[in-house]
Scaffold this active site. Structure first.
Site, PDB file in Angstrom:
ATOM      1  N   ARG A 172      14.689 -11.529 -21.866  1.00 30.62           N
ATOM      2  CA  ARG A 172      14.208 -12.886 -22.178  1.00 30.62           C
ATOM      3  C   ARG A 172      15.073 -13.971 -21.564  1.00 30.62           C
ATOM      4  NH1 ARG A 172      13.582 -10.757 -28.099  1.00 30.62           N
ATOM      5  NH2 ARG A 172      15.454  -9.809 -27.296  1.00 30.62           N
ATOM      6  N   ASP A 217       5.129   5.244  -0.608  1.00 32.08           N
ATOM      7  CA  ASP A 217       4.810   5.335   0.824  1.00 32.08           C
ATOM      8  C   ASP A 217       3.767   6.393   1.134  1.00 32.08           C
ATOM      9  OD1 ASP A 217       6.757   3.367   1.249  1.00 32.08           O
ATOM     10  OD2 ASP A 217       8.335   4.892   1.322  1.00 32.08           O
ATOM     11  N   GLU A 218       2.846   6.603   0.223  1.00 32.27           N
ATOM     12  CA  GLU A 218       1.796   7.605   0.420  1.00 32.27           C
ATOM     13  C   GLU A 218       0.708   7.102   1.358  1.00 32.27           C
ATOM     14  OE1 GLU A 218       2.692   6.405  -2.560  1.00 32.27           O
ATOM     15  OE2 GLU A 218       3.428   8.056  -3.795  1.00 32.27           O
ATOM     16  N   HIS A 278       3.717  -1.978   2.514  1.00 31.87           N
ATOM     17  CA  HIS A 278       2.407  -1.361   2.724  1.00 31.87           C
ATOM     18  C   HIS A 278       1.956  -1.665   4.144  1.00 31.87           C
ATOM     19  CE1 HIS A 278       1.611  -1.510  -1.903  1.00 31.87           C
ATOM     20  NE2 HIS A 278       2.676  -0.820  -1.579  1.00 31.87           N
ATOM     21  N   LYS A 325      -0.800   3.808   0.415  1.00 33.65           N
ATOM     22  CA  LYS A 325      -1.634   3.042  -0.524  1.00 33.65           C
ATOM     23  C   LYS A 325      -2.297   1.860   0.169  1.00 33.65           C
ATOM     24  CE  LYS A 325       2.009   2.537  -3.106  1.00 33.65           C
ATOM     25  NZ  LYS A 325       2.923   3.538  -2.526  1.00 33.65           N
ATOM     26  N   GLN A 352       4.874   1.148  -5.260  1.00 34.93           N
ATOM     27  CA  GLN A 352       5.715   2.262  -5.693  1.00 34.93           C
ATOM     28  C   GLN A 352       4.820   3.452  -6.072  1.00 34.93           C
ATOM     29  OE1 GLN A 352       6.741  -1.112  -7.100  1.00 34.93           O
ATOM     30  NE2 GLN A 352       7.585  -1.078  -5.066  1.00 34.93           N
ATOM     31  N   ARG A 389      13.136   8.349   5.683  1.00 35.59           N
ATOM     32  CA  ARG A 389      12.654   8.912   4.416  1.00 35.59           C
ATOM     33  C   ARG A 389      13.028  10.385   4.329  1.00 35.59           C
ATOM     34  NH1 ARG A 389       6.850   6.108   5.453  1.00 35.59           N
ATOM     35  NH2 ARG A 389       7.358   4.024   4.697  1.00 35.59           N
ATOM     36  N   THR A 435      16.200  -0.949  -2.974  1.00 36.81           N
ATOM     37  CA  THR A 435      15.862  -1.667  -1.746  1.00 36.81           C
ATOM     38  C   THR A 435      16.728  -2.923  -1.605  1.00 36.81           C
ATOM     39  OG1 THR A 435      14.152  -2.915  -2.901  1.00 36.81           O
ATOM     40  CG2 THR A 435      13.461  -0.867  -1.817  1.00 36.81           C
TER      41      THR A 435
HETATM   42  P1  GDP Z   1       2.382   2.633   1.156  1.00 38.87           P
HETATM   43  O1  GDP Z   1       3.678   2.017   0.775  1.00 38.87           O
HETATM   44  O2  GDP Z   1       1.912   3.640   0.182  1.00 38.87           O
HETATM   45  O3  GDP Z   1       1.310   1.618   1.475  1.00 38.87           O
HETATM   46  O4  GDP Z   1       2.667   3.427   2.513  1.00 38.87           O
HETATM   47  P2  GDP Z   1       3.541   2.904   3.777  1.00 38.87           P
HETATM   48  O5  GDP Z   1       2.747   1.896   4.516  1.00 38.87           O
HETATM   49  O6  GDP Z   1       4.921   2.550   3.357  1.00 38.87           O
HETATM   50  O7  GDP Z   1       3.695   4.258   4.589  1.00 38.87           O
HETATM   51  C1  GDP Z   1       2.590   4.960   5.042  1.00 38.87           C
HETATM   52  C2  GDP Z   1       2.634   5.030   6.582  1.00 38.87           C
HETATM   53  O8  GDP Z   1       1.725   5.999   7.014  1.00 38.87           O
HETATM   54  C3  GDP Z   1       2.233   3.752   7.279  1.00 38.87           C
HETATM   55  O9  GDP Z   1       2.967   3.627   8.465  1.00 38.87           O
HETATM   56  C4  GDP Z   1       0.742   3.953   7.576  1.00 38.87           C
HETATM   57  O10 GDP Z   1       0.305   3.230   8.719  1.00 38.87           O
HETATM   58  C5  GDP Z   1       0.728   5.420   7.847  1.00 38.87           C
HETATM   59  N1  GDP Z   1      -0.511   6.104   7.475  1.00 38.87           N
HETATM   60  C6  GDP Z   1      -1.320   5.896   6.401  1.00 38.87           C
HETATM   61  N2  GDP Z   1      -2.291   6.820   6.356  1.00 38.87           N
HETATM   62  C7  GDP Z   1      -2.087   7.647   7.429  1.00 38.87           C
HETATM   63  C8  GDP Z   1      -2.726   8.827   7.900  1.00 38.87           C
HETATM   64  O11 GDP Z   1      -3.694   9.318   7.332  1.00 38.87           O
HETATM   65  N3  GDP Z   1      -2.199   9.403   9.029  1.00 38.87           N
HETATM   66  C9  GDP Z   1      -1.113   8.911   9.673  1.00 38.87           C
HETATM   67  N4  GDP Z   1      -0.649   9.545  10.740  1.00 38.87           N
HETATM   68  N5  GDP Z   1      -0.484   7.802   9.236  1.00 38.87           N
HETATM   69  C10 GDP Z   1      -0.950   7.193   8.128  1.00 38.87           C
HETATM   70  P1  IMO Z   2       5.823   1.370  -1.750  1.00 36.38           P
HETATM   71  O1  IMO Z   2       4.926   0.430  -2.523  1.00 36.38           O
HETATM   72  C1  IMO Z   2       9.244   4.039  -1.657  1.00 36.38           C
HETATM   73  C2  IMO Z   2      12.530   3.145  -4.410  1.00 36.38           C
HETATM   74  C3  IMO Z   2      13.835   2.735  -3.759  1.00 36.38           C
HETATM   75  C4  IMO Z   2      14.831   3.271  -4.778  1.00 36.38           C
HETATM   76  C5  IMO Z   2      14.115   3.013  -6.104  1.00 36.38           C
HETATM   77  C6  IMO Z   2      14.568   1.730  -6.804  1.00 36.38           C
HETATM   78  O2  IMO Z   2       5.968   0.970  -0.309  1.00 36.38           O
HETATM   79  O3  IMO Z   2       5.411   2.780  -1.930  1.00 36.38           O
HETATM   80  P2  IMO Z   2      14.138  -0.835  -6.346  1.00 36.38           P
HETATM   81  O4  IMO Z   2      14.491  -1.694  -5.171  1.00 36.38           O
HETATM   82  O5  IMO Z   2      12.681  -0.808  -6.661  1.00 36.38           O
HETATM   83  O6  IMO Z   2      14.972  -1.138  -7.557  1.00 36.38           O
HETATM   84  O7  IMO Z   2      14.561   0.663  -5.897  1.00 36.38           O
HETATM   85  O8  IMO Z   2      12.733   2.930  -5.800  1.00 36.38           O
HETATM   86  N1  IMO Z   2      11.360   2.343  -4.008  1.00 36.38           N
HETATM   87  C7  IMO Z   2      10.429   2.763  -3.150  1.00 36.38           C
HETATM   88  N2  IMO Z   2      10.344   3.915  -2.426  1.00 36.38           N
HETATM   89  N3  IMO Z   2       8.248   3.128  -1.593  1.00 36.38           N
HETATM   90  C8  IMO Z   2       8.307   1.996  -2.327  1.00 36.38           C
HETATM   91  O9  IMO Z   2       7.276   1.116  -2.390  1.00 36.38           O
HETATM   92  C9  IMO Z   2       9.452   1.758  -3.125  1.00 36.38           C
HETATM   93  N4  IMO Z   2       9.836   0.755  -3.938  1.00 36.38           N
HETATM   94  C10 IMO Z   2      11.004   1.133  -4.486  1.00 36.38           C
HETATM   95  O10 IMO Z   2      13.993   3.330  -2.502  1.00 36.38           O
HETATM   96  O11 IMO Z   2      14.951   4.661  -4.632  1.00 36.38           O
HETATM   97 MG    MG Z   3       5.607   1.760   1.496  1.00 36.97          MG
END
Ligand code: GDP
Ligand code: IMO
Ligand code: MG
Length: 426
Positions: free
Chosen positions: A141, A13-14, A41, A16, A222, A303, A127
């Site tokens: 397998r 959730d950075e 995402h 990406k 992830q 989170r 999840t």
């Molecule tokens: P991902 O899984 O790495 O693609 O990230 P997520 O979409 O799960 O979570 C990132 C959240 O931060 C989303 O709600 C984005 O819209 C938001 N976001 C991404 N970049 C920025 C930023 O630079 N500033 C702010 N305030 N929000 C951001």
């Molecule tokens: P994005 O792409 C954050 C975490 C789950 C759990 C662990 C294992 O949005 O960054 P799983 O269902 O994969 O077996 O769960 O991994 N997890 C994530 N946490 N962002 C994700 O994806 C995740 N995908 C899995 O919360 O701790």
């Molecule tokens: Mg995410």
């Protein structure tokens, strides 16, 4: 610069999705190479919010979206996502799905749920999407692949084989009803004709595209510290989200990857269980969660939030050999008088600037903080580095020093345009 991989540098959730989207129309193919619909995402384009779970973010620009062999595909989710986007006018007709990708069936979700419940206090906090059980079957397998949908007798045999042991476990151990293999096979076959035109030898398609000099973007899901080999095992996902995973999960050689971009949040978050040294369990954590809107895109879970951990990101920089870092959500840190950054740990009274080798030590790591001066100015309209307040610039430069990798882009808001670029990513 034809092969680029984008990888989360923390625990997911950075941002990406947004960072991938930044590369936009200059990309010819956008490929998911690992994970499944455990990912969430979020992209914000012209004020419209899109949450993608299985489809690559490239579906929203002109590139060809590809689901690689390393992905586990839930066909119900795939078609739901395609229909949802089509209803909003997004063209999904170019999507390609690898014939070798494995399928998630209903029984994988059932196994995910019952095993988590069985683990009790030791649960992973998955999840619940069936990801782990689908990858287990793959390695064991006993998996069902996309191509199996086009050979009905084989599909029925494989589903029956996959369910043999599981039904025994479900009935005898978990006290659940057995699952009928024919019902599962019928359900999967119901998707076959719609899927057929999308199915391709995607490794061949991508290698040919790279031969032509086209730009292929491998979109990580992830993150490094959720990697089954390099993450905080067992609190990880069941695949290899790291940059090297793009090679196995898409079928390209390591020399095809010219650039590896790590995505790091300006602080840290994590969903699910597992060690997190800089986690804040107090009002400060609550404030980060509120300001950053830190609730899961996939499960809606709050989170866990904490300060930037330079050891965590530096480790990801090393193993992925990141050429660049895209630092996201810097705007969320506006308004703090001073901002702590973790520069070392104390483990059993000893200071270390490397991640502990063992999980036990990681659990006991106490962060050592350096305090950087904060800023109060709204930075969401900044578009050039020079637009940022001096303290914000200093924060970025200090992180860069600590992680030893250049920061090439900065996110100052969720919208596509809300970024400050220091170096081109292409
Ligand atoms: P991902 O899984 O790495 O693609 O990230 P997520 O979409 O799960 O979570 C990132 C959240 O931060 C989303 O709600 C984005 O819209 C938001 N976001 C991404 N970049 C920025 C930023 O630079 N500033 C702010 N305030 N929000 C951001
Ligand atoms: P994005 O792409 C954050 C975490 C789950 C759990 C662990 C294992 O949005 O960054 P799983 O269902 O994969 O077996 O769960 O991994 N997890 C994530 N946490 N962002 C994700 O994806 C995740 N995908 C899995 O919360 O701790
Ligand atoms: Mg995410």
């Amino acid at each position: 610069m034809p092969g680029i991989v984008v990888v989360g540098a923390q625990w997911g959730d950075e941002g990406k999705g947004k960072a991938t989207d930044q590369l936009g129309d200059r990309v010819d193919y956008t490929v998911r190479y690992s994970g499944g619909n455990n990912a969430g995402h979020t992209l914000v384009v012209d004020g419209e919010k899109y949450a993608l779970h299985l489809l690559p973010s490239g579906i929203l620009n002109n590139s060809v979206p590809v689901i690689g062999n390393g992905v586990v595909v839930d066909l119900d989710v795939l078609f739901e996502e395609i229909d949802g986007l089509a209803a909003r006018g997004v063209d999904t007709s170019k999507l390609l799905v690898s014939a070798n990708a494995h399928l998630i069936a209903g029984y994988h979700q059932t196994m995910d749920r019952v095993t988590e419940r069985f683990l009790g206090k030791r649960k992973i906090g998955t999840t619940g999407r069936g990801i782990g059980p689908a990858y287990s079957d793959k390695v064991n397998r006993l998996g069902i692949r996309v191509q199996d949908l086009f050979d009905e007798p084989i599909l029925r045999q494989k589903v029956a084989a996959a369910l043999e042991q599981k039904n025994y476990l479900l009935v005898k151990v978990y006290n659940r009803a057995a699952i009928d293999p024919d019902e599962v096979a019928d359900h999967l076959l119901g998707h076959a004709e719609r899927l057929r035109p999308m199915v391709a030898d995607t490794a061949l398609v991508l290698n040919q595209a790279l031969d032509r000099g086209e730009v292929v973007l491998f979109e990580g899901a992830q993150a490094h510290h959720l990697d089954v080999d390099h993450g905080t095992y067992p609190y990880v996902t069941s695949s290899n989200p790291i940059a090297a995973g793009a090679c196995t999960g898409a079928g390209v050689g390591p020399r095809r990857i010219d650039r590896a971009i790590g995505i790091a949040k300006a602080y840290t978050t994590r969903v699910g269980e597992g060690p997190f040294p800089t986690e804040l369990l107090d009002d400060d954590g609550e404030r980060l969660r509120r300001d950053g809107g830190e609730f899961g895109t996939t499960t809606g879970r709050p989170r866990r939030c904490g300060w930037f951990d330079a050891l965590v990101v530096a480790r990801a920089c090393m193993v992925n050999d990141f050429t660049d870092i895209f630092l996201t959500k810097l705007d969320v840190l506006t308004g703090w008088e001073r901002i702590p950054v973790c520069v070392a740990y104390e483990v059993n009274g000893q200071r270390t600037d490397q991640l502990p080798m063992t999980q036990t030590d990681f659990h006991h790591a106490v962060p050592v903080y350096e305090y950087l001066p904060g800023w109060s100015e709204d930075i969401s309209a900044a578009r050039r580095f020079a637009d940022l307040p001096a303290n914000t610039q200093a924060y970025v430069r200090r992180l860069e020093e600590l992680i030893g990798t250049r920061i090439s882009g900065i996110g100052v808001g969720p919208e596509r345009e809300q970024s400050v670029m220091l170096h081109d990513l292409l």
